[in-house]
Scaffold this active site. Sequence first.
Site, PDB file in Angstrom:
ATOM      1  N   LYS A 125       9.286  -5.138  -6.816  1.00  0.00           N
ATOM      2  CA  LYS A 125      10.551  -5.729  -6.936  1.00  0.00           C
ATOM      3  C   LYS A 125      11.503  -5.226  -5.844  1.00  0.00           C
ATOM      4  O   LYS A 125      12.077  -4.234  -5.918  1.00  0.00           O
ATOM      5  CB  LYS A 125      11.046  -5.836  -8.268  1.00  0.00           C
ATOM      6  CG  LYS A 125      12.491  -6.771  -8.266  1.00  0.00           C
ATOM      7  CD  LYS A 125      12.954  -7.082  -9.512  1.00  0.00           C
ATOM      8  CE  LYS A 125      14.274  -7.936  -9.472  1.00  0.00           C
ATOM      9  NZ  LYS A 125      14.594  -8.147 -10.813  1.00  0.00           N
ATOM     10  N   GLU A 168       4.338   1.967  -6.323  1.00  0.00           N
ATOM     11  CA  GLU A 168       5.261   1.293  -7.525  1.00  0.00           C
ATOM     12  C   GLU A 168       4.040   0.685  -8.533  1.00  0.00           C
ATOM     13  O   GLU A 168       4.232   0.403  -9.591  1.00  0.00           O
ATOM     14  CB  GLU A 168       6.170   0.413  -7.051  1.00  0.00           C
ATOM     15  CG  GLU A 168       7.552   1.080  -6.798  1.00  0.00           C
ATOM     16  CD  GLU A 168       8.361   1.309  -7.927  1.00  0.00           C
ATOM     17  OE1 GLU A 168       7.765   1.178  -9.215  1.00  0.00           O
ATOM     18  OE2 GLU A 168       9.563   1.602  -7.788  1.00  0.00           O
ATOM     19  N   LYS A 191       7.654  -9.512  -5.549  1.00  0.00           N
ATOM     20  CA  LYS A 191       8.669 -10.347  -5.756  1.00  0.00           C
ATOM     21  C   LYS A 191       9.796  -9.925  -4.460  1.00  0.00           C
ATOM     22  O   LYS A 191      10.046  -8.748  -4.419  1.00  0.00           O
ATOM     23  CB  LYS A 191       9.444 -10.281  -6.799  1.00  0.00           C
ATOM     24  CG  LYS A 191      10.630 -11.013  -6.971  1.00  0.00           C
ATOM     25  CD  LYS A 191      11.203 -10.579  -8.415  1.00  0.00           C
ATOM     26  CE  LYS A 191      12.499 -11.401  -8.514  1.00  0.00           C
ATOM     27  NZ  LYS A 191      13.273 -11.058  -9.484  1.00  0.00           N
TER      28      LYS A 191
HETATM   29  C1  PBG Z   1      16.477  -9.694 -13.599  1.00  0.00           C
HETATM   30  C2  PBG Z   1      15.897 -10.691 -12.293  1.00  0.00           C
HETATM   31  C3  PBG Z   1      16.547 -11.400 -11.194  1.00  0.00           C
HETATM   32  C4  PBG Z   1      15.323 -12.232 -10.946  1.00  0.00           C
HETATM   33  C5  PBG Z   1      14.277 -12.135 -11.890  1.00  0.00           C
HETATM   34  N1  PBG Z   1      14.629 -11.161 -12.745  1.00  0.00           N
HETATM   35  C6  PBG Z   1      17.727 -11.156 -10.586  1.00  0.00           C
HETATM   36  C7  PBG Z   1      17.874  -9.787  -9.976  1.00  0.00           C
HETATM   37  O1  PBG Z   1      17.399  -9.000  -9.838  1.00  0.00           O
HETATM   38  O2  PBG Z   1      18.887  -9.835  -9.365  1.00  0.00           O
HETATM   39  C8  PBG Z   1      15.634 -12.971  -9.466  1.00  0.00           C
HETATM   40  C9  PBG Z   1      14.663 -14.187  -9.662  1.00  0.00           C
HETATM   41  C10 PBG Z   1      15.083 -15.312  -8.601  1.00  0.00           C
HETATM   42  O3  PBG Z   1      15.872 -15.015  -7.766  1.00  0.00           O
HETATM   43  O4  PBG Z   1      14.640 -16.161  -8.776  1.00  0.00           O
HETATM   44  N2  PBG Z   1      16.418  -8.477 -12.994  1.00  0.00           N
END
Ligand code: PBG
Length: 330
Positions: free
Chosen positions: A198, A236, A251
């Site tokens: 992520k 990761e 992501k």
């Molecule tokens: C929670 C989370 C986020 C997203 C998914 N889970 C926000 C972030 O990390 O700021 C983002 C999903 C999206 O932008 O569609 N941490």
Amino acid sequence: MAELPRPRYRPRRLRRTAAIRALVRETSVDTDRLVQPLFIREDPRMESAIPSMPGIFRLTMDEAASEAEQLAELGVPAVILFGLPAEKDSLGQGAYDENGVVQQAVRAVKRAAPDVIVMTDVCLCEYTDHGHCGVIRDGRIDNDGSLELLAKTAVSQARAGADLVAPSAMMDGQVGAIRAALDRAGFEETAILAYAAKHASAFYGPFRDAADSVPRFGDRRTYQKDPANLRESLREIALDLEEGADIVMVKPALAYLDVIRAARERFDAPLAAYSVSGEYSLIKAAAERGWVDERSVVEETITAIRRAGADLILTYYAKDFARWRRERRA
Ligand code: PBG
């Protein structure tokens, strides 16, 4: 003039008709690989519309239940739930409240549409008043102090009926902590979809708008990973698999197709990709201005994410995609 050489190979032969093109197509996209994210508001008085995500709404429990029914009817197999609590505090207590917004929503969705696969995001940022994904100690995000709360969150979601829990806080060791806590609580059948790679991405902007989860100080770069690093993403993912992840995720998706491809080649586990809020909003905004054809761009981007190697795709376009497919077949 001498005769020009004629092509020996003619790839156009296999592009001649739609039927021939379909016969040799290498990548297919089906609605049964899509996951629709849903935002659930605890307070029915909270604004429903999300200005930066036209077409996506903050749903009440009842609306979430009926949305799940519609998705099931359209053949979208899964949802991932994000809770917007009525109140936030420094410890994100709404995240692990047995009667919290997501826990209630899981029950409501399961009641209305028992066959829909319910995933839950495991994080604190929607529930903390400072907007960070973990708890704060001495002005810093406390990794190990956050693990216990993330584990409690996952167990409470499993208890509510979640099929998969999806840790997204990017705390080190979160998958292992959650797996151990789930097993201890008797939820060894609950699977973990790990947000493994992520990235600290500006593409989450509209989501933070929707969830009011912009960090009040600093940013997320001390826990979400540097977008510039590919090898680190693979490390990761390897760590999360060792800790017990069932599915691993990359992501965002579109700006990280190389990461998806590399992960596909390196690991055997099912691979997910999250086409995030900013990816949705970019397409939406251009389509609203008539600058691109929305359906074609969505089809093309989802196909690209599949071609890169993702098995399943989380996308705000899941429902639209299913609807457009149905219209095309009709
Ligand atoms: C929670 C989370 C986020 C997203 C998914 N889970 C926000 C972030 O990390 O700021 C983002 C999903 C999206 O932008 O569609 N941490």
